[in-house]
Each structure stands twice: as C-alpha cells, then as structure tokens.
Write a protein that holds these residues in place. Structure first.
Motif, PDB file in Angstrom:
ATOM      1  N   LYS A 154       0.827  -1.204   0.000  1.00  0.00           N
ATOM      2  CA  LYS A 154       0.000   0.000   0.000  1.00  0.00           C
ATOM      3  C   LYS A 154       0.858   1.250   0.000  1.00  0.00           C
ATOM      4  O   LYS A 154       0.350   2.346   0.250  1.00  0.00           O
ATOM      5  CB  LYS A 154      -0.923  -0.004   1.217  1.00  0.00           C
ATOM      6  N   GLN A 155       2.143   1.069  -0.205  1.00  0.00           N
ATOM      7  CA  GLN A 155       3.044   2.211  -0.298  1.00  0.00           C
ATOM      8  C   GLN A 155       2.953   3.110   0.932  1.00  0.00           C
ATOM      9  O   GLN A 155       3.061   4.332   0.826  1.00  0.00           O
ATOM     10  CB  GLN A 155       2.630   3.035  -1.523  1.00  0.00           C
ATOM     11  N   LEU A 156       2.709   2.520   2.093  1.00  0.00           N
ATOM     12  CA  LEU A 156       2.521   3.315   3.299  1.00  0.00           C
ATOM     13  C   LEU A 156       3.853   3.905   3.749  1.00  0.00           C
ATOM     14  O   LEU A 156       4.845   3.205   3.841  1.00  0.00           O
ATOM     15  CB  LEU A 156       1.940   2.469   4.434  1.00  0.00           C
ATOM     16  N   MET A 157       3.842   5.198   4.025  1.00  0.00           N
ATOM     17  CA  MET A 157       5.087   5.857   4.391  1.00  0.00           C
ATOM     18  C   MET A 157       5.200   6.074   5.891  1.00  0.00           C
ATOM     19  O   MET A 157       6.195   6.590   6.367  1.00  0.00           O
ATOM     20  CB  MET A 157       5.202   7.179   3.648  1.00  0.00           C
ATOM     21  N   TRP A 204       5.308  13.730  -5.724  1.00  0.00           N
ATOM     22  CA  TRP A 204       5.517  12.720  -6.763  1.00  0.00           C
ATOM     23  C   TRP A 204       6.111  13.279  -8.049  1.00  0.00           C
ATOM     24  O   TRP A 204       6.304  12.529  -9.010  1.00  0.00           O
ATOM     25  CB  TRP A 204       4.204  11.985  -7.072  1.00  0.00           C
TER      26      TRP A 204
ATOM     27  N   SER B 108      -6.385   3.585   5.123  1.00  0.00           N
ATOM     28  CA  SER B 108      -5.522   3.216   3.985  1.00  0.00           C
ATOM     29  C   SER B 108      -6.366   2.506   2.930  1.00  0.00           C
ATOM     30  O   SER B 108      -6.207   2.732   1.748  1.00  0.00           O
ATOM     31  CB  SER B 108      -4.417   2.257   4.422  1.00  0.00           C
ATOM     32  N   GLY B 109      -7.223   1.601   3.379  1.00  0.00           N
ATOM     33  CA  GLY B 109      -8.065   0.841   2.447  1.00  0.00           C
ATOM     34  C   GLY B 109      -7.542  -0.563   2.244  1.00  0.00           C
ATOM     35  O   GLY B 109      -6.331  -0.781   2.230  1.00  0.00           O
ATOM     36  N   VAL B 123      -4.006   3.304  -5.767  1.00  0.00           N
ATOM     37  CA  VAL B 123      -3.518   4.675  -5.920  1.00  0.00           C
ATOM     38  C   VAL B 123      -2.466   5.023  -4.853  1.00  0.00           C
ATOM     39  O   VAL B 123      -1.313   5.246  -5.152  1.00  0.00           O
ATOM     40  CB  VAL B 123      -4.679   5.688  -5.922  1.00  0.00           C
ATOM     41  N   HIS B 124      -2.909   5.050  -3.597  1.00  0.00           N
ATOM     42  CA  HIS B 124      -1.987   5.358  -2.492  1.00  0.00           C
ATOM     43  C   HIS B 124      -1.051   6.522  -2.784  1.00  0.00           C
ATOM     44  O   HIS B 124       0.160   6.442  -2.568  1.00  0.00           O
ATOM     45  CB  HIS B 124      -1.212   4.095  -2.084  1.00  0.00           C
ATOM     46  N   ASP B 125      -1.627   7.581  -3.304  1.00  0.00           N
ATOM     47  CA  ASP B 125      -0.880   8.828  -3.505  1.00  0.00           C
ATOM     48  C   ASP B 125      -0.395   9.301  -2.136  1.00  0.00           C
ATOM     49  O   ASP B 125       0.753   9.682  -1.957  1.00  0.00           O
ATOM     50  CB  ASP B 125      -1.836   9.844  -4.154  1.00  0.00           C
ATOM     51  N   ILE B 126      -1.316   9.241  -1.155  1.00  0.00           N
ATOM     52  CA  ILE B 126      -0.949   9.557   0.225  1.00  0.00           C
ATOM     53  C   ILE B 126      -1.382   8.370   1.088  1.00  0.00           C
ATOM     54  O   ILE B 126      -2.167   7.541   0.636  1.00  0.00           O
ATOM     55  CB  ILE B 126      -1.628  10.858   0.730  1.00  0.00           C
ATOM     56  N   ASP B 127      -0.854   8.282   2.302  1.00  0.00           N
ATOM     57  CA  ASP B 127      -1.279   7.197   3.185  1.00  0.00           C
ATOM     58  C   ASP B 127      -2.251   7.745   4.235  1.00  0.00           C
ATOM     59  O   ASP B 127      -2.541   8.947   4.266  1.00  0.00           O
ATOM     60  CB  ASP B 127      -0.082   6.457   3.789  1.00  0.00           C
ATOM     61  N   SER B 128      -2.756   6.860   5.082  1.00  0.00           N
ATOM     62  CA  SER B 128      -3.807   7.287   6.015  1.00  0.00           C
ATOM     63  C   SER B 128      -3.298   8.381   6.966  1.00  0.00           C
ATOM     64  O   SER B 128      -4.045   9.276   7.349  1.00  0.00           O
ATOM     65  CB  SER B 128      -4.343   6.091   6.804  1.00  0.00           C
TER      66      SER B 128
END
Lengths: 222, 307, 140
Positions: A154-157, A204, B108-109, B123-128
């Motif tokens: 989920k590309q979580l940062m 991005w 996040s989903g 997508v995950h442009d941004i996270d939760s």
C-alpha cells in the motif's frame, strides 16, 4: 538491476509471423544477470521460435546478436551492418533497449521479447524481488534502509497497516511486511524514536508525476 | 469543539458513544441504504459508511452518506487512500461537508487484491497518516494539501482506525500516537474478540496518556454463525479471534449460534466498559444491521443521550 | 511410411549413468542402438540450450541421466538438472513438442541393468509417440 521475464512464445510468434528474417537481440547487462535476455536466452529463444515456426510450415531465418548494452546508442550503432538483412527486430532487452532500437532504426519493426518487470535484487539463485520504484527522492535514510514505496503493497510511508501478521503482508505469505522489516532495522540501530516522525505527503513530481524524467549532467553532456 | 459533529458532542459530554456501520449497495439501490440505516435510527450516534469496502465496487461512500443524512441520521463518511489521489479526496471532502457531512474516518483501504477488481491500480498517492494531516490542515488552517488557501473550511470531526491485534504489537501504541499527532480526534478499533490483548494495548495507550488526547471507540462484532467466527479467525489478516470464542460458537446448535454470537458481543462490551480509556463502541454487524438495536439495548447503551 | 527408428539423445553423467552404460556393455546387456550417449561431467552440466538444440537437430527424444538422489559427485547437481529438465519440458510444450519426449532419470554407476532397461523403455515410449513434430515438419 532491471528484471524481466520472457513473454509467452505464442505472443512472440504472433509478432514475427509476417516476417522472414528476424534479428534477435540480447543485452549483456541486467537481462543477462536475471537470465531473461542474455546470450544464452537468445540462443534458447532462437531455437524455440525456429522450431515453432517450422511446425506451422514457416521457415524463418533468425540471426542472433547480443549487444554489450542495448540502452546506449554507442553500442546500438554496431547493428548498422546487419540491420538491413533483417525484416524485423525482436529484442530481449528491457523496454529501454527496445526503444533505443526503435529510435535508431526508424523504418524497422521492433518487438519486445520480454516483459520488463521491476528494479530489484537477487534474493537467492533464481529468485529476484522488487526493491526500488525509482521515486526520485530516496527516503531509505529515514526508513532504516528498507523502502516502503517499493516493498509495502500500500506504499505506506508511516507505518504498518492493520494487515501485518507475523512479519508477513496481508496480500501474501510470500511477501514480507516492509514495515516489520523497517521496524526491526530501526530497533537494531537503536532508532525506534524515528518511527514517530511523520513522513509528509510525498511530492511525486520527482517520481514521474510531472512527466518523463531526464537527468542532465552539465559537465558530461555533449 | 472542533466541529458540529453529533459524535463529537456525545464524546465531549462524556457519554459512551455508539457507532455502527452500513455498507452501501452494489448497485443503484438507494432504498437499500435507507432500509439499513433505518435499523440504526435512535440506536447509534453515527453510522459509518464504508468506502468500497474489501475493494469491491459499491455506491460511493459520499453518495450513501448523503442519503443517510437525508434520513435525518448522522453519517460517518469513510475515505480510503486506495482509489483516489489527493485532488479527488479533497474534492470529496469539501463536497461532503457542503452536503452536511461533518464526521469522517481516514483509512488506507483494503488492498485491491481482495476485491472484485484485482486488475485495478492501487492509488496510495498519500497514506492514512498523511490523509489525517491533510484533513486537519483543511479544517484548522484552511489550506489545501498543496498549500493554497481554501475558502470555506470543512469542519470535520476526524477519525482514524487502529488495529491493536496486528504486528508488530510493540509498534501499535506508537502508531496510535502518530495518528493522533497527525490529526485524529477519535479512533475506531478493529473488532475485539481477544479482550486480554486489547487491555494490554490499552495499558500502553494509557501509559502515554493517549486516551486523553483522543477518543477511543472499541470495535466489536457479533458473530452470526460458527462459520463466520472461523472465517474471521483464519481468513481475515489482522483479526484475532481466540480459540475460546470459536469453541463457544461451536458448542451450541446451529440455530442458536446467532444468539450466542450476540451474547459474546454483549459480554465483550460489558468487559470493555470497565477498561479505562474506552470512550465508546463501534458495533460492526456486517450485513446484520437489524441486530444492533438488541445489542445496544441489552448492553445498556440505550436510550442514546440527547446533546 | 517406412519403419520409424527414433533418434534418442542421452546426456549421461560421467559418475553414474555413463559408467552404468559401460557396465551394461561388459555384462553383455543389450540396449537399443537408437540411444546416442553423450558423456557429461555432471547431469547439471546439460544446459537448456543443449536439450532444445538436440530437438532442433532432429532428436525424437532426449533424456538426462544423473546420479541417485543424494549421490551427486558435486553435491546436488542432479537435483538442479531435474529442475532444469522440468523447465525445458514446459518450454517444449510452448513450442509444440510433447514434453514426454524429455525425461530426467537417475541411477548409480553399478546399475548396468537399469541403464539398459531405461534405454529400452524410453526408446519404446518414443517409438509409440512417433517422430518428433520438428522432424516431421523438416521432412515436408
């Protein structure tokens, strides 16, 4: 390295069907290392294509050649003497190599023989895994040297989602939870507190969000 | 008060809040939203409206939230980072607030892998965490994520999720602290079946004083059948359904299982009421909205306070 | 159609199958002359390309003969060879050559009888399958 996998033979046959003389190109760089498109794989594919075409009653001529580096115009130039003897080119290089051929030989059809897959590393013999997405603004310094962009589904940062179980990602037991890896690293480096810093929303633009990227080194550029 | 949210008012007044959820239909059937939400009328303080839950396409959470609002009820608008980039999310948040929605949950989903469009891009442009920051910035500073000024800020009461049962466990309290720092006003937790583990997590939460910085709504789910309990214990990543719960469901005949599931749920609520720092309950009766009233009644959560 | 005599290429490890072939010879055990033995230092020395080329050049069947499990002179070359054979079998299917035409077999140096038996069985199997589709296509 850039990793790739050969496309199914059926798809490749569709590409070359209309042609008689094929120049099958390999590349000595990444695709050689990941056993997808080096000299050896060129030989194997040439033989397979030859036989498959023969079976359907087509006798084709396949010339094999492997370039030192197919993404570099300097090396592509060495194809000049042989390009006219080919009706079409099939390239086992990554997408960069395929495009280099297309740009250099404007009237020659060129087809990809591999699917360019990801930037990765070899986990062990015969196994490659994604490690980098080329986001253009490396944050490995903040994440203990493990990339959450490339390695978290989920590309979580900012930390693991609720699906991280015993070190594995919820999408598959074969995938390590990137944040478990990051946390383990931060702990062994004594940097647990770093986790509390919120990584803000990523810009991005450096990651392709503002169109195709280019690097110009003024001192080297001609 | 940060918002006009009824949920915020209930919590601020020191009442135990109750929320439940309503999954929008997979098709143009607004009447389904009405039916489901009507079961919850007068029973809960806010109704979570899921956003393409389990990565299956459904009526948008925004549209379903509006339908619920039109019934005079209080929707809790869920927004995930999976399907939209920051432009679309901000647009929806402004849209939601403009239509009277003042409470939301930032997630996040679920990964697309689990849904009916595994081909779709995540997508995950941004996270939760960044979503929380973004909404807080919109509300408190009146700015878009990109920095431009926003005319007419959405005064949202901002929620986030927490899963005390996922790994690494030692990070779970820190993650909550991080969400609070990012902007979470309240938290809804993953379904609690393993109360001991939840208590252990809450100990960590209290040690850091986090229960004083945000409201924690404990998530509970009534198991409808033994099959459901087994499914949650085995198949849902990050769910912790202890063997005792599954065994207890198995110990009663099939036709009594739903009743037993409700009993377990009520006992869990009773136990959680005693846990310092629990500010309310989030009752997730998936496709079983009609049971929420009975649970609330028997757990002594009715009538809902007027604020 | 004239009588079909299959051409079979046997890549034989020097430490086992090749020696077993010698043993079969010294024990006067007959095996079909269809089998052309190629000596290799280890079964894993056989590359995918060697196998594919054998078919391209007209083989009707190919087998790779390595040491018994756990007995490889180079630790585990035979296991690698077995995995490679599986990989090439899939490739043969893609090309349109029946994957049964390729096999991995294992034996020890002392198994002269087994060598002869394997050679006979594989020859008979390939005889039943008929000429390789590549050979048929080339003849047209």
């Amino acid at each position: 390295m850039i990793t790739a996998e050969r496309k199914p033979l059926e798809e490749l046959i569709e590409y070359i069907k209309p042609f008689k003389r094929i120049l099958l190109l390999g590349c000595n760089e990444c695709v050689t290392v990941c056993s997808a498109g080096g000299r050896k794989e060129v030989g194997l594919l040439a033989s397979g294509l030859q036989m498959a075409m023969l079976k359907s009653g087509n006798n084709i001529e396949i010339r094999q050649h492997t370039l030192e580096r197919q993404c570099d115009p300097e090396y592509v130039e060495e194809l000049v003497p042989m390009i006219n003897d080919a009706d079409a080119v099939m390239s086992m290089a990554c997408g960069c190599g395929v495009q280099e051929i297309a740009m250099r030989f404007k009237d020659k059809p060129v087809f990809p023989a591999v699917n360019t897959t990801f930037m990765g590393a070899s986990e062990r013999q015969g196994v490659w895994a994604e490690r980098c997405q080329g986001c253009g603004n490396c944050l490995l310094g903040e994440t203990g040297g493990i990339c959450p962009i490339a390695r978290c589904a989920k590309q979580l940062m900012n930390g693991p989602c609720g699906g991280s179980v015993t070190g594995k990602c919820e999408i598959s037991d074969d995938v390590d939870c990137a944040w478990q890896l990051i946390w383990d690293r931060l702990k062994s480096l004594g940097l647990e507190e770093r986790y509390m810093e919120i990584t803000p929303a990523k810009d991005w633009r450096s990651g392709g969000g503002s169109g195709p990227r280019k690097i110009i080194r003024e001192d080297l550029a001609e | 008060m940060k918002s006009e949210s009824r949920l915020e008012k209930i919590l601020a007044a020191g009442h135990l809040a109750v929320t439940s959820e309503c999954g929008p239909p997979r098709g143009c059937k607004p009447e389904d939203v009405v039916t489901k939400s009507k079961y919850l009328e007068g029973i809960v303080d806010a109704i979570n409206v899921t956003d393409n839950q389990t990565a299956m396409v459904r009526m948008s959470s925004l549209a379903a939230s509006v339908i619920i609002k039109q019934q005079g009820l209080n929707p809790l608008f869920q927004v995930t980072c999976r399907d939209r980039n920051r432009l679309a999310m901000q647009a929806d948040i402004i849209g939601a607030y403009s239509l009277g929605i003042d409470t939301m949950l930032c997630l996040s989903g679920d990964h697309t892998k689990f849904g009916d469009h595994p081909q779709a891009a995540n997508v995950h442009d941004i996270d939760s965490m960044q979503l929380l920051q973004m909404v807080k910035g919109m509300r408190d500073d009146g700015v878009f994520q990109g920095g431009a000024e926003l005319k007419g800020a959405p005064k949202m009461f901002i929620g986030a999720a927490a899963n005390p049962f996922a790994d690494p466990f030692e990070l779970r309290v820190m993650r909550l602290a991080k969400k609070i720092a990012a902007g979470a006003d309240f938290i809804q937790t993953q379904c609690i079946f393993n109360v001991d583990k939840f208590e252990q997590w809450m100990e960590g939460v209290r040690a850091k004083g986090l229960h004083k910085k945000c409201y924690i709504l404990a998530g509970v789910t009534p198991c409808k059948s033994l099959g459901a309990a087994r499914y949650m214990s085995k198949r849902v990543p990050g769910m912790d359904v202890p063997k005792e719960v599954v065994d207890r469901m198995a110990s009663v005949p099939k036709e009594k299982q739903a009743e037993e599931g409700v009993n377990i749920c009520i006992e869990t609520i009773e136990r959680l009421k005693k846990v310092e720092g629990v500010a309310g309950f989030h009752i997730m009766a998936i496709e079983w909205e009609e049971i929420v009233e009975e649970i609330c009644e028997r757990a002594g959560l009715l009538p809902r306070p007027q604020v | 159609m004239e009588k079909f005599e299959p051409v079979i290429v046997a890549f034989c490890c020097h430490y086992c199958a090749y020696t077993a072939a010698d043993m079969a010879g010294s024990q006067r055990l007959p095996y079909p002359t269809n089998v052309k033995v190629i000596q290799v230092p280890c079964s894993c020395k056989v590359d995918a390309l060697h196998i594919v080329k054998a078919f391209e050049k007209g083989a009707d069947g190919v087998y790779v003969a390595g040491c018994l499990e756990g007995d490889c002179h180079f630790k585990n070359g035979n296991e690698k060879a077995a995995r490679r054979v599986e990989y090439v079998q899939k490739y043969l299917d893609e090309i349109g050559i029946e994957s049964e035409r390729l096999e991995m077999v294992m034996m020890s140096a002392g198994m002269g009888y087994r060598f002869a038996q394997v050679a006979t069985e594989i020859t008979e199997k390939i005889r039943k399958l008929g000429p390789s589709p590549i050979k048929t296509a080339t003849a047209l």
